[in-house]
Design an enzyme around this catalytic site. Structure first.
Site, PDB file in Angstrom:
ATOM      1  N   SER A 182      45.357  23.876  65.861  1.00  0.00           N
ATOM      2  CA  SER A 182      45.198  25.235  64.635  1.00  0.00           C
ATOM      3  C   SER A 182      46.354  25.400  64.055  1.00  0.00           C
ATOM      4  O   SER A 182      46.978  24.232  62.836  1.00  0.00           O
ATOM      5  CB  SER A 182      44.389  26.353  65.589  1.00  0.00           C
ATOM      6  OG  SER A 182      44.709  27.025  65.186  1.00  0.00           O
ATOM      7  N   HIS A 235      35.593  26.870  67.325  1.00  0.00           N
ATOM      8  CA  HIS A 235      37.121  26.499  66.704  1.00  0.00           C
ATOM      9  C   HIS A 235      37.666  25.771  68.037  1.00  0.00           C
ATOM     10  O   HIS A 235      38.797  25.429  67.958  1.00  0.00           O
ATOM     11  CB  HIS A 235      38.542  27.998  67.288  1.00  0.00           C
ATOM     12  CG  HIS A 235      39.449  27.522  67.040  1.00  0.00           C
ATOM     13  ND1 HIS A 235      39.998  27.117  65.337  1.00  0.00           N
ATOM     14  CD2 HIS A 235      41.124  28.048  67.290  1.00  0.00           C
ATOM     15  CE1 HIS A 235      41.408  26.741  65.222  1.00  0.00           C
ATOM     16  NE2 HIS A 235      42.058  28.193  66.238  1.00  0.00           N
TER      17      HIS A 235
END
Length: 694
Positions: free
Chosen positions: A553, A668
């Protein structure tokens, strides 16, 4: 996010970002378009055999599966309003998971008896959906009325469905909010506060809701009544309700995030909304004995409070006259300390405090003369985590762990200080041959940056140890010592060294540590990472040939910067669900919400400093880049998968070798269930073995 949920700290721009001129891979931004998906599948077909045909892959995958599906894993539990303990469990039989309950007496035994509340695997099969369980919000004090939160494939867009935890059924004709990015909470058993996309144009530029409504039972969602409206330039609007331990509402409130680290707080009243006088950079933690506890990420000179402080208002006084209410200081951390977490029992405030990234826990009690504190006598040199707190008494669950010690679960009585170890997680690897050390590297500007090294006791300091360095460096997320069975089994036991860098941008030393790496100072985060890398090499723990790095991320962005700025330091780079195209990030996924962290590429001066570190535009021909492994998920609606796709495509266009894996589901985390998690781990450590051990 891999390390944690994204946050940001300055107002997002309402302007439209300028696109990078003539980007040949912009078509990859169509998430589930036929052409991008065909490209991703072709990349998987090319890359996966390189890893899965390696003779080590099967063994690593089998070991990873054994860890995630181990039947002797200790289930963490939380207090439920019905007097039981609640847990969400996944294993080989329940890949998607089961929400279940037991009693404390049963939980103390080696083989607790569990009562199934909701079987997500059975639900997904019955409804033909790829459901990922995202939790349940239950109405106190009895926790019977619940909102089960489900995601299709792991997306941030979720479905809310009313569930009766006593009958264990979804409520016929009950509340049901269709899929969307939405924030929902109970006001009472017949009323919800809900922010979502009500019609086109009611999501922010960050793709989150900014219009809040009250929804009454028995009425269509379309007839919900508006009670608060933010702005399209905001990040999001979120409702929350403060209740006393008996479930009585003390205040209904609204958080208007003008950015992820700048929030306005409003009180909902019968006469409308009242803005409360909190600084923009502050966060409400909860209510204890009528005191509203909050943290500060900025100085509040008017009240003599400092950045990093923990303080409280008397809620009644605040509601009566917000302008005249005065807060009281609870705790001011020292320069080497930071507040890591808080939770509230019936009468006590429990706080975890990090000191040079090592934890301790304190219990605070409000009184007529201010707040008093007592420490909980927990193990030193460990990460202390606060779990669920009881609303019927002062018990709270505490976890204790470090890199070589599996998590232990303690039941603490915050009133008496009594501690009891209830469960200890089994070891997943042989840690007897390893040791943990903390060092400090000196960054480019002279800042001392801490990092942990987990190494064999008999390490030869010849620069030949295969070493994996992990970091995040953003959004005030702290990387504290934690036990990872997969890292231990798939890396440490096989002779690898594991390192975690506590670089700026994180929260290890409080808000100032985070803010030191914001926006135009972003390069300091990367300089810290390079300083740790160079320190490892200088100590002859490893060498560039044997040093690999991993991050996800925001940490994936860090990996991209490391690849483009200092490829000479590394021979392996695992780029997980990354941000990568920073000159266009605000136009993809939830990117507009992170302007306060990185800056706004629509503004020429800010675009200039973003361009200096932007990995996508800084990928150049003729460089000695190591073969990178880039991972993403099609279902990631937070960090857009086009970042990873475009990174790989540009590397390919420039003639570089790389590996790419796109999970079609997974959100995610890039893994929608335990089997996918094990596969991702096995792929990563096979790649690291090829690059650093061969």
């Amino acid at each position: 996010m891999t390390a944690a949920a994204f946050s940001a700290s300055a107002q997002t721009s309402g302007s439209t970002p300028a696109r990078t001129p003539a980007d040949p891979f912009q078509w990859m931004e169509e998430i589930e378009g036929a052409k991008p998906l065909a490209w991703a599948r072709a990349e998987n077909d090319r890359s996966l055999p390189v890893l899965q045909n390696d003779p080590r892959y099967k063994d690593l995958n089998d070991k990873a599966l054994a860890i995630v599906n181990a039947k002797d894993r200790v289930p963490g539990v939380g207090f439920s309003g019905d007097g039981k303990l609640s847990n969400f469990w996944q294993d080989a039989t329940h890949v998607r998971g089961v929400w279940r309950k037991t009693t404390l007496d049963s939980y103390r035994t080696a083989d607790p008896v569990w009562e199934t509340v909701l079987d997500v695997d059975a639900l997904a099969k019955a409804e033909g959906k790829n459901w990922v369980y995202k939790g349940a919000s239950c109405l106190s004090p009895d926790d019977r009325h619940c909102l089960v939160v489900l995601s299709d494939g792991g997306k941030d867009a979720m479905v809310y469905r009313e569930f009766d935890s006593v009958t264990k059924t979804f409520v016929a004709g009950g509340f049901e909010a269709p899929e969307g990015k939405q924030n929902v909470t109970w006001l009472d058993k017949d009323t919800l506060l809900i922010a979502r996309e009500w019609e086109p144009g009611t999501l922010t530029k960050s793709s989150y809701p900014y219009v809040l409504k009250v929804w009454k039972r028995g009425t269509p969602l379309a007839e919900a009544k508006e009670v608060f409206r933010g702005k399209v330039e905001d990040v999001m609007v979120t409702p929350f309700v403060l209740r006393d331990p008996d479930g009585k509402v003390q205040a209904a409130m609204v958080s208007r995030a003008v950015s992820f680290f700048e929030t306005e707080t409003y009180l909902l009243t019968d006469k409308g909304t009242v803005k409360l006088p909190f600084p923009l950079k502050s966060g409400i933690q909860g209510l204890v004995q009528g005191k509203l506890v909050f943290t500060l990420e900025q100085d509040w000179a008017e009240h003599g409070l400092k950045q990093g402080d923990l303080a409280a208002f008397d809620l009644a006084a605040l509601k009566a006259d917000p302008a005249k209410a005065h807060p009281t200081l609870i705790l001011r951390p020292a320069a080497n300390q930071a507040i890591e977490g808080t939770n509230i029992t019936r009468n006590k405030l429990v706080v975890t405090l990090n000191e040079d990234v090592k934890g301790k826990a304190l219990v605070f009690t409000p009184g007529a003369d201010g707040w008093t504190s007592k420490p909980l006598d927990l193990p030193a040199n460990a990460t202390i985590g606060i779990g669920s707190a009881s609303e019927t008494d002062d018990r709270v669950w505490i976890t204790v762990t470090n890199y070589l010690t599996p998590t232990t679960y303690w039941l603490a009585d915050a009133a008496t200080g009594k501690l009891e170890t209830i469960k200890a997680s089994p070891a997943r690897f042989d840690a007897s041959k390893h040791v943990v050390e903390q060092f400090f590297a000196t960054s480019k500007d002279g800042t001392k940056v801490p990092y942990f090294v987990v190494r064999p006791k008999d390490l030869k300091y010849d620069g030949q140890a295969p070493t994996l360095l992990y970091a995040y460096g953003g959004f005030q997320v702290s990387l504290t010592p934690s036990y990872s069975g997969s890292v231990g089994k798939l890396w440490l036991e096989r002779g690898g060294v594991y390192v975690v860098a506590n670089i700026r941008g994180g929260g290890e030393y409080g808000p100032a540590w985070h803010q030191a790496g914001l926006e135009s100072n972003r390069q300091k985060v990367y300089d810290d990472f390079f300083a740790v890398s160079e320190d490892l090499i200088a100590r002859k723990i490893t060498s560039p040939r044997r040093l690999g790095i991993m991050g996800g991320s925001n940490g994936g962005l860090l990996m991209g910067v490391a690849l483009t700025q200092r490829p000479d330091l590394y021979n392996a780079v695992v780029v997980q669900v990354p941000l990568f195209d920073m000159l266009n990030y605000t136009s993809m996924g939830a990117g507009a919400s992170w302007v306060g962290e990185y800056g706004d590429p629509a503004k020429p001066d800010e675009r200039a400093w973003i361009a200096k570190y932007d990995p996508y535009s800084n990928l150049k021909a003729g460089q000695k880049y190591p073969r990178a492994f880039i991972e993403t998920s099609t279902k990631d609606d937070r960090v857009h998968p086009a970042h990873a796709r475009k990174a790989a495509a540009r590397l390919k266009a420039l003639g570089y070798d790389y590996l790419y894996y796109e999970n079609i589901d997974g959100g995610h985390s890039a893994a929608a269930n335990l089997n996918e998690t094990a596969r991702r781990n096995a792929l990563e450590f096979t790649y690291l073995s090829q690059q650093l051990m061969d």
